[in-house]
Design a protein around this motif. Structure first.
Motif, PDB file in Angstrom:
ATOM      1  N   LEU A  45      32.534 -39.183  38.837  1.00  0.00           N
ATOM      2  CA  LEU A  45      33.422 -39.560  39.854  1.00  0.00           C
ATOM      3  C   LEU A  45      34.406 -38.508  40.391  1.00  0.00           C
ATOM      4  CD1 LEU A  45      34.101 -43.295  38.817  1.00  0.00           C
ATOM      5  CD2 LEU A  45      32.748 -42.598  40.777  1.00  0.00           C
ATOM      6  N   THR A  46      34.906 -37.736  39.678  1.00  0.00           N
ATOM      7  CA  THR A  46      35.624 -36.752  39.941  1.00  0.00           C
ATOM      8  C   THR A  46      34.824 -35.442  40.436  1.00  0.00           C
ATOM      9  OG1 THR A  46      37.336 -37.415  37.911  1.00  0.00           O
ATOM     10  CG2 THR A  46      37.668 -35.293  39.175  1.00  0.00           C
ATOM     11  N   LEU A  47      33.899 -35.233  40.069  1.00  0.00           N
ATOM     12  CA  LEU A  47      33.000 -34.419  40.890  1.00  0.00           C
ATOM     13  C   LEU A  47      32.818 -34.699  42.307  1.00  0.00           C
ATOM     14  CD1 LEU A  47      30.630 -33.240  37.879  1.00  0.00           C
ATOM     15  CD2 LEU A  47      32.373 -31.757  38.795  1.00  0.00           C
ATOM     16  N   GLY A  48      32.222 -36.057  42.320  1.00  0.00           N
ATOM     17  CA  GLY A  48      32.025 -36.344  43.807  1.00  0.00           C
ATOM     18  C   GLY A  48      33.100 -36.589  44.746  1.00  0.00           C
ATOM     19  N   ALA A  49      34.298 -36.755  44.014  1.00  0.00           N
ATOM     20  CA  ALA A  49      35.553 -36.836  44.899  1.00  0.00           C
ATOM     21  C   ALA A  49      36.107 -35.301  45.134  1.00  0.00           C
ATOM     22  CB  ALA A  49      36.824 -37.357  44.228  1.00  0.00           C
ATOM     23  N   SER A  50      35.738 -34.460  44.257  1.00  0.00           N
ATOM     24  CA  SER A  50      36.028 -32.906  44.440  1.00  0.00           C
ATOM     25  C   SER A  50      35.377 -32.396  45.675  1.00  0.00           C
ATOM     26  CB  SER A  50      35.817 -32.231  43.432  1.00  0.00           C
ATOM     27  OG  SER A  50      34.621 -32.065  42.858  1.00  0.00           O
ATOM     28  N   ILE A  51      34.188 -32.879  46.003  1.00  0.00           N
ATOM     29  CA  ILE A  51      33.332 -32.469  46.909  1.00  0.00           C
ATOM     30  C   ILE A  51      34.181 -32.873  48.340  1.00  0.00           C
ATOM     31  CG2 ILE A  51      31.091 -32.544  48.228  1.00  0.00           C
ATOM     32  CD1 ILE A  51      29.930 -32.817  45.678  1.00  0.00           C
ATOM     33  N   TYR A  68      43.566 -31.482  44.666  1.00  0.00           N
ATOM     34  CA  TYR A  68      42.891 -31.164  43.375  1.00  0.00           C
ATOM     35  C   TYR A  68      43.876 -31.183  42.573  1.00  0.00           C
ATOM     36  CZ  TYR A  68      38.581 -29.306  45.585  1.00  0.00           C
ATOM     37  OH  TYR A  68      37.545 -29.130  46.149  1.00  0.00           O
ATOM     38  N   ALA A  69      45.184 -30.919  42.642  1.00  0.00           N
ATOM     39  CA  ALA A  69      46.348 -30.844  41.667  1.00  0.00           C
ATOM     40  C   ALA A  69      46.316 -32.684  41.039  1.00  0.00           C
ATOM     41  CB  ALA A  69      47.726 -30.626  42.260  1.00  0.00           C
ATOM     42  N   ILE A  70      46.044 -33.569  41.845  1.00  0.00           N
ATOM     43  CA  ILE A  70      46.137 -34.822  41.536  1.00  0.00           C
ATOM     44  C   ILE A  70      44.854 -35.573  41.315  1.00  0.00           C
ATOM     45  CG2 ILE A  70      48.476 -35.138  42.084  1.00  0.00           C
ATOM     46  CD1 ILE A  70      47.444 -36.691  44.632  1.00  0.00           C
ATOM     47  N   LEU A  71      43.690 -34.816  41.491  1.00  0.00           N
ATOM     48  CA  LEU A  71      42.498 -35.789  41.696  1.00  0.00           C
ATOM     49  C   LEU A  71      42.013 -36.455  40.265  1.00  0.00           C
ATOM     50  CD1 LEU A  71      40.280 -36.159  43.643  1.00  0.00           C
ATOM     51  CD2 LEU A  71      39.193 -34.206  42.855  1.00  0.00           C
ATOM     52  N   PRO A  72      42.079 -35.633  39.329  1.00  0.00           N
ATOM     53  CA  PRO A  72      41.253 -36.514  38.192  1.00  0.00           C
ATOM     54  C   PRO A  72      42.105 -37.494  37.531  1.00  0.00           C
ATOM     55  CG  PRO A  72      41.411 -34.055  37.596  1.00  0.00           C
ATOM     56  CD  PRO A  72      42.215 -34.316  39.018  1.00  0.00           C
ATOM     57  N   VAL A  73      43.444 -37.420  37.674  1.00  0.00           N
ATOM     58  CA  VAL A  73      44.401 -38.449  37.482  1.00  0.00           C
ATOM     59  C   VAL A  73      44.144 -39.717  38.291  1.00  0.00           C
ATOM     60  CG1 VAL A  73      46.771 -39.351  37.127  1.00  0.00           C
ATOM     61  CG2 VAL A  73      45.896 -37.061  36.210  1.00  0.00           C
ATOM     62  N   SER A  74      44.176 -39.356  39.628  1.00  0.00           N
ATOM     63  CA  SER A  74      43.971 -40.356  40.693  1.00  0.00           C
ATOM     64  C   SER A  74      42.607 -41.164  40.416  1.00  0.00           C
ATOM     65  CB  SER A  74      43.941 -39.744  41.976  1.00  0.00           C
ATOM     66  OG  SER A  74      45.228 -39.124  42.307  1.00  0.00           O
ATOM     67  N   VAL A  75      41.325 -40.419  40.243  1.00  0.00           N
ATOM     68  CA  VAL A  75      40.175 -41.118  40.078  1.00  0.00           C
ATOM     69  C   VAL A  75      40.317 -41.970  38.737  1.00  0.00           C
ATOM     70  CG1 VAL A  75      37.972 -40.539  39.592  1.00  0.00           C
ATOM     71  CG2 VAL A  75      38.932 -39.438  41.201  1.00  0.00           C
ATOM     72  N   ALA A  76      40.916 -41.387  37.824  1.00  0.00           N
ATOM     73  CA  ALA A  76      40.879 -42.213  36.605  1.00  0.00           C
ATOM     74  C   ALA A  76      41.603 -43.570  36.867  1.00  0.00           C
ATOM     75  CB  ALA A  76      41.391 -41.683  35.443  1.00  0.00           C
ATOM     76  N   LEU A  77      42.770 -43.368  37.423  1.00  0.00           N
ATOM     77  CA  LEU A  77      43.533 -44.823  37.461  1.00  0.00           C
ATOM     78  C   LEU A  77      43.068 -45.542  38.665  1.00  0.00           C
ATOM     79  CD1 LEU A  77      47.013 -43.041  38.165  1.00  0.00           C
ATOM     80  CD2 LEU A  77      46.336 -44.532  36.207  1.00  0.00           C
TER      81      LEU A  77
END
Length: 171
Positions: A45-51, A68-77
């Protein structure tokens, strides 16, 4: 005994490991596998959101790249809030392993509690890595430290559904 005391004592026995040990059989090991599955799903999901963030960054002349700074945490939450706090009360990994989360008195978790559960998990793992897992060895419901703090329980969903069906038909 007052009605308040009676209802409180019945809620405390919602998931009793001595009366229903089947609810907690294999929970610890299946939870570890569910975590690995969920980490893989969150990575995808993070890879998709990073695109999408990249495309947004191009259209905003670089301003969108700050996401990009908050992307992994945001996706996980968001993932935890919508899956763990959703109607099935379990993440994709937990569903694959036959687990679901409940509050100590039997209710399903809500999205905010699911997000706080994830944040508390990360916080406890980063500070007390080995001790977080050791807590489950001494807990009768095989709960981790963040489960104890928030009052949540992870149970076998198939047994819980069968037990609920059996006792609702009898009533």
């Amino acid at each position: 005994m007052s009605a308040d005391t009676s209802s409180r004592s019945s809620r405390q026995d919602a998931f009793d490991p001595f009366l229903q040990p089947e609810l907690f059989e294999g929970v610890r090991s299946r939870r570890i596998i569910a975590f690995i599955i969920d980490a893989f799903v969150i990575t995808l999901l993070t890879l998709g959101a990073s695109i999408l963030v990249f495309i947004l960054g191009v259209f905003t002349l670089g301003l969108g790249f700050l996401l990009y700074a908050i992307l992994p945490v945001s996706v996980a939450l968001i993932y935890a809030a919508f899956t763990l706090g959703g109607p099935s009360a379990s993440t994709i990994g937990m569903r694959a392993m036959g687990l679901e989360m409940r509050l100590w008195y039997g209710a399903k978790p809500y999205p905010l509690l699911a997000a706080v559960h994830l944040l508390l998990f990360w916080f406890s793992i980063s500070l007390l890595t080995p001790f977080v897992l050791l807590v489950s060895l001494f807990s009768d419901r095989k709960r981790l430290l963040h489960d104890l703090i928030l009052g949540t329980v992870v149970i076998n969903s198939a047994y819980h559904r069968a037990y609920t069906r059996e006792h609702s038909a009898a009533a």
